[in-house]
Design an enzyme around this catalytic site. Structure first.
Site, PDB file in Angstrom:
ATOM      1  N   GLU A  46       0.863  -1.195   0.000  1.00 50.87           N
ATOM      2  CA  GLU A  46       0.000   0.000   0.000  1.00 50.87           C
ATOM      3  C   GLU A  46       0.889   1.232   0.000  1.00 50.87           C
ATOM      4  O   GLU A  46       2.104   1.127   0.232  1.00 50.87           O
ATOM      5  CB  GLU A  46      -0.909   0.007   1.239  1.00 50.87           C
ATOM      6  CG  GLU A  46      -1.813  -1.210   1.291  1.00 50.87           C
ATOM      7  CD  GLU A  46      -2.766  -1.205   2.475  1.00 50.87           C
ATOM      8  OE1 GLU A  46      -2.765  -0.222   3.259  1.00 50.87           O
ATOM      9  OE2 GLU A  46      -3.497  -2.196   2.628  1.00 50.87           O
ATOM     10  N   GLU A 103       9.434  -7.533  -4.560  1.00 53.15           N
ATOM     11  CA  GLU A 103       9.413  -8.656  -3.594  1.00 53.15           C
ATOM     12  C   GLU A 103      10.364  -8.416  -2.422  1.00 53.15           C
ATOM     13  O   GLU A 103      11.006  -9.335  -1.905  1.00 53.15           O
ATOM     14  CB  GLU A 103       9.658  -9.989  -4.322  1.00 53.15           C
ATOM     15  CG  GLU A 103       8.498 -10.224  -5.287  1.00 53.15           C
ATOM     16  CD  GLU A 103       8.326 -11.621  -5.794  1.00 53.15           C
ATOM     17  OE1 GLU A 103       8.748 -12.554  -5.100  1.00 53.15           O
ATOM     18  OE2 GLU A 103       7.740 -11.767  -6.868  1.00 53.15           O
ATOM     19  N   GLY A 155       5.058  -0.252   2.224  1.00 52.90           N
ATOM     20  CA  GLY A 155       5.914  -0.824   1.180  1.00 52.90           C
ATOM     21  C   GLY A 155       6.887  -1.778   1.850  1.00 52.90           C
ATOM     22  O   GLY A 155       6.538  -2.922   2.142  1.00 52.90           O
ATOM     23  N   SER A 156       8.086  -1.257   2.191  1.00 53.97           N
ATOM     24  CA  SER A 156       9.036  -2.083   2.943  1.00 53.97           C
ATOM     25  C   SER A 156       8.453  -2.461   4.302  1.00 53.97           C
ATOM     26  O   SER A 156       8.658  -3.564   4.805  1.00 53.97           O
ATOM     27  CB  SER A 156      10.342  -1.306   3.152  1.00 53.97           C
ATOM     28  OG  SER A 156      11.040  -1.199   1.933  1.00 53.97           O
ATOM     29  N   ASP A 161       9.304 -15.795   1.415  1.00 52.53           N
ATOM     30  CA  ASP A 161      10.486 -16.661   1.585  1.00 52.53           C
ATOM     31  C   ASP A 161      10.645 -17.542   0.350  1.00 52.53           C
ATOM     32  O   ASP A 161      11.757 -17.802  -0.115  1.00 52.53           O
ATOM     33  CB  ASP A 161      10.330 -17.579   2.807  1.00 52.53           C
ATOM     34  CG  ASP A 161      10.622 -16.859   4.110  1.00 52.53           C
ATOM     35  OD1 ASP A 161      11.105 -15.714   4.064  1.00 52.53           O
ATOM     36  OD2 ASP A 161      10.339 -17.448   5.181  1.00 52.53           O
ATOM     37  N   GLN A 171      28.544  -0.954 -21.019  1.00 57.82           N
ATOM     38  CA  GLN A 171      29.857  -0.322 -21.187  1.00 57.82           C
ATOM     39  C   GLN A 171      30.710  -1.078 -22.212  1.00 57.82           C
ATOM     40  O   GLN A 171      31.390  -0.474 -23.038  1.00 57.82           O
ATOM     41  CB  GLN A 171      30.565  -0.261 -19.823  1.00 57.82           C
ATOM     42  CG  GLN A 171      31.842   0.541 -19.812  1.00 57.82           C
ATOM     43  CD  GLN A 171      31.594   2.043 -19.975  1.00 57.82           C
ATOM     44  OE1 GLN A 171      30.477   2.526 -19.768  1.00 57.82           O
ATOM     45  NE2 GLN A 171      32.603   2.784 -20.379  1.00 57.82           N
TER      46      GLN A 171
HETATM   47  N1  COS Z   1       8.425 -16.581   8.450  1.00 59.53           N
HETATM   48  C1  COS Z   1       7.602 -16.730   9.488  1.00 59.53           C
HETATM   49  N2  COS Z   1       7.304 -15.718  10.361  1.00 59.53           N
HETATM   50  C2  COS Z   1       7.880 -14.533  10.139  1.00 59.53           C
HETATM   51  C3  COS Z   1       8.761 -14.298   9.069  1.00 59.53           C
HETATM   52  C4  COS Z   1       9.039 -15.391   8.211  1.00 59.53           C
HETATM   53  N3  COS Z   1       9.856 -15.265   7.154  1.00 59.53           N
HETATM   54  N4  COS Z   1       9.175 -13.015   9.111  1.00 59.53           N
HETATM   55  C5  COS Z   1       8.586 -12.445  10.187  1.00 59.53           C
HETATM   56  N5  COS Z   1       7.803 -13.380  10.811  1.00 59.53           N
HETATM   57  C6  COS Z   1       7.005 -13.183  12.012  1.00 59.53           C
HETATM   58  C7  COS Z   1       7.891 -12.784  13.186  1.00 59.53           C
HETATM   59  O1  COS Z   1       8.388 -13.936  13.859  1.00 59.53           O
HETATM   60  C8  COS Z   1       6.922 -12.008  14.055  1.00 59.53           C
HETATM   61  O2  COS Z   1       6.111 -12.903  14.774  1.00 59.53           O
HETATM   62  P1  COS Z   1       5.556 -12.534  16.250  1.00 59.53           P
HETATM   63  O3  COS Z   1       4.570 -11.435  16.055  1.00 59.53           O
HETATM   64  O4  COS Z   1       4.934 -13.804  16.709  1.00 59.53           O
HETATM   65  O5  COS Z   1       6.752 -12.105  17.049  1.00 59.53           O
HETATM   66  C9  COS Z   1       6.040 -11.294  13.035  1.00 59.53           C
HETATM   67  O6  COS Z   1       6.136 -12.056  11.832  1.00 59.53           O
HETATM   68  C10 COS Z   1       6.479  -9.873  12.781  1.00 59.53           C
HETATM   69  O7  COS Z   1       7.830  -9.931  12.358  1.00 59.53           O
HETATM   70  P2  COS Z   1       8.818  -8.691  12.435  1.00 59.53           P
HETATM   71  O8  COS Z   1       8.729  -8.074  13.793  1.00 59.53           O
HETATM   72  O9  COS Z   1      10.158  -9.124  11.948  1.00 59.53           O
HETATM   73  O10 COS Z   1       8.109  -7.722  11.398  1.00 59.53           O
HETATM   74  P3  COS Z   1       8.530  -6.318  10.881  1.00 59.53           P
HETATM   75  O11 COS Z   1       7.318  -5.458  10.910  1.00 59.53           O
HETATM   76  O12 COS Z   1       9.770  -5.843  11.579  1.00 59.53           O
HETATM   77  O13 COS Z   1       8.839  -6.579   9.332  1.00 59.53           O
HETATM   78  C11 COS Z   1      10.044  -7.250   7.378  1.00 59.53           C
HETATM   79  C12 COS Z   1       9.656  -7.536   8.830  1.00 59.53           C
HETATM   80  C13 COS Z   1      10.730  -5.918   7.196  1.00 59.53           C
HETATM   81  C14 COS Z   1      10.989  -8.392   7.015  1.00 59.53           C
HETATM   82  C15 COS Z   1       8.766  -7.317   6.490  1.00 59.53           C
HETATM   83  O14 COS Z   1       7.930  -6.213   6.735  1.00 59.53           O
HETATM   84  C16 COS Z   1       9.083  -7.376   5.004  1.00 59.53           C
HETATM   85  O15 COS Z   1       9.415  -8.442   4.465  1.00 59.53           O
HETATM   86  N6  COS Z   1       8.954  -6.237   4.325  1.00 59.53           N
HETATM   87  C17 COS Z   1       9.106  -6.204   2.863  1.00 59.53           C
HETATM   88  C18 COS Z   1       7.793  -6.504   2.231  1.00 59.53           C
HETATM   89  C19 COS Z   1       7.957  -6.898   0.817  1.00 59.53           C
HETATM   90  O16 COS Z   1       8.751  -7.761   0.463  1.00 59.53           O
HETATM   91  N7  COS Z   1       7.167  -6.281  -0.018  1.00 59.53           N
HETATM   92  C20 COS Z   1       7.213  -6.564  -1.412  1.00 59.53           C
HETATM   93  C21 COS Z   1       5.859  -6.480  -1.976  1.00 59.53           C
HETATM   94  S1  COS Z   1       5.032  -7.947  -2.016  1.00 59.53           S
HETATM   95  S2  COS Z   1       5.588  -8.612  -3.777  1.00 59.53           S
END
Ligand code: COS
Length: 379
Positions: free
Chosen positions: A127, A363, A131-132, A240, A336
């Protein structure tokens, strides 16, 4: 035991994908890139060849490819056109939450139709303010009787304007943040869904990237994936898996540029000899070959972990970040090497360079991949 030998089936898949890219994608890639037109005719052929639903399990009419098979196919397809490849890959991205978390009934109902005719799907997470920081999604899904009512909007959604099915992430409990997010299967013809702006992109212009608006979009409660509150986990586990495929795309884009340079430098003469005989160019291509191999090994290792049911968040992030950085570096170097010709639209290099850039962004940006990697290695 470590075995780098591909099976007969994998070699056949690789060959089929390579021929499809050469015959059906490459010859029309520049046309669709320039026209910013959606390549429906190529997608129909991709459907016939089995590439639109290749990751769907065979019992639901798909090709049943695992992560390693998908990486092999992705590397070949992307060499035909990265934009067209993205359209196909995003189908797999959108199917993954249903494959991983859907019930048998949900898979039967929503995945099987993709075996019947050419259709596309979208993964609607991003949204304007999320984003990130994917956990900041503002779109809501309110339970009313036996339905969910979705309101909000999404942006930068690949296949958003051409999909028949969306997987949408929305808050079912606003105050709970990431733990209040849920994932829903939403047919694109559900009343209340509007397609907004179709983005005009620098590269991968054959792919469709759209804004989506949801105004009281009502879907039956059976369309909830997993459980309420598990949406963020659904999204993360899907990413993942998907990030290894983006890594494979990085390998393919880099390879397309590198293979072109090998041929070009052997035939292009300056100062009376082929430019491949100049050591500074030969060494540059030696580095390209090394980095492409290293990137592929990261991708295949991540895919192997995924196929063996092991955790692969860190390795998928490494594969995505490294391989897309290699694609960017290789294509910049290739421009280049071709000099003035590299910069001209008559040659394929400038498109490869523009296409590579998006691999570092979508992604999850490569900065987010480094965040995922650093969290794991430091925790
Ligand atoms: N597998 C399983 N669980 C996961 C996970 C994974 N790969 N990554 C995070 N979690 C879980 C964490 O364990 C945590 O669980 P609890 O609430 O039980 O503690 C929860 O999810 C929140 O995780 P976290 O605190 O790490 O979340 P953040 O808000 O800090 O965000 C990132 C983590 C930055 C990694 C995430 O927001 C991200 O991937 N952002 C990019 C998004 C993206 O790729 N967008 C592209 C568009 S879609 S094509």
């Amino acid at each position: 035991m470590i075995d780098f030998e591909l099976t007969e089936e994998q070699l056949a898949l690789q060959e089929t994908a390579r021929k499809f890219a050469e015959k059906e994608m490459k010859p029309v890639a520049a046309k669709y890139d320039e026209g910013h037109e959606f390549p429906w005719d190529v997608m129909e052929k991709a459907f016939q060849a089995g590439f639109l639903n290749c990751t769907v399990p065979t019992e639901y009419g798909g090709g049943g490819l695992n992560a390693l098979d998908t990486s092999i196919v992705s590397e070949e397809l992307v060499m035909g056109c990265a934009g067209m490849f993205t359209t196909m890959m995003v189908n797999s991205l959108a199917f993954t939450p249903i494959i991983l978390f859907g019930t048998h009934e949900q898979k039967q109902k929503h995945l099987t139709p993709f075996a019947e005719k050419p259709m596309l799907a979208a993964f609607a997470l991003t949204e304007r303010e999320a984003g990130s920081d994917a956990g900041r999604v503002q779109t809501t899904a309110e339970k009313v009787g036996s339905e969910y009512v979705i309101n909000g909007s999404k942006c930068f959604i690949s296949n958003g304007g051409v999909a028949s099915l969306h997987v949408i992430f929305a808050l079912t409990q606003k105050e709970k943040g990431t733990r209040g997010m849920s994932a829903f299967i939403v047919p694109a013809d559900t009343p209340g869904i509007q397609i907004g702006k179709i983005e005009e992109k620098m590269g991968q212009r054959a792919s469709n990237t759209a804004e989506l608006f949801f105004d009281d979009v009502r879907i039956p409660q059976e369309n909830l994936l997993a459980k309420e509150g598990l949406g963020f986990i659904v999204a993360m586990k899907t990413l993942d898996k998907a990030r290894a495929s983006v890594g494979a795309a990085g390998v393919g884009v880099a390879r397309a540029a590198y293979e072109y340079c090998i041929e070009y430098t052997k035939t292009r003469k300056q100062f009376g000899k082929p430019i491949s005989s100049f050591q500074h160019l030969a060494f540059k291509m030696a580095d390209m070959a090394t980095e492409i191999n290293a990137a592929r090994h990261l991708v295949w290792h991540a895919a192997w972990l995924l196929d063996n049911g092991k955790k692969a968040s860190k390795e998928s992030a490494m594969a995505k970040a490294y391989a897309s950085d290699v694609a960017m570096k290789t294509t910049v170097d290739a421009v280049q090497i071709l000099g003035g010709y590299g910069y001209m639209k008559d040659y394929p290099m400038e498109k490869l360079m523009r296409d590579a850039k998006l691999l570092q962004i979508y992604e999850g940006t490569n900065e987010i991949q480094r965040l995922v990697i650093s969290h794991e290695i430091l925790s």
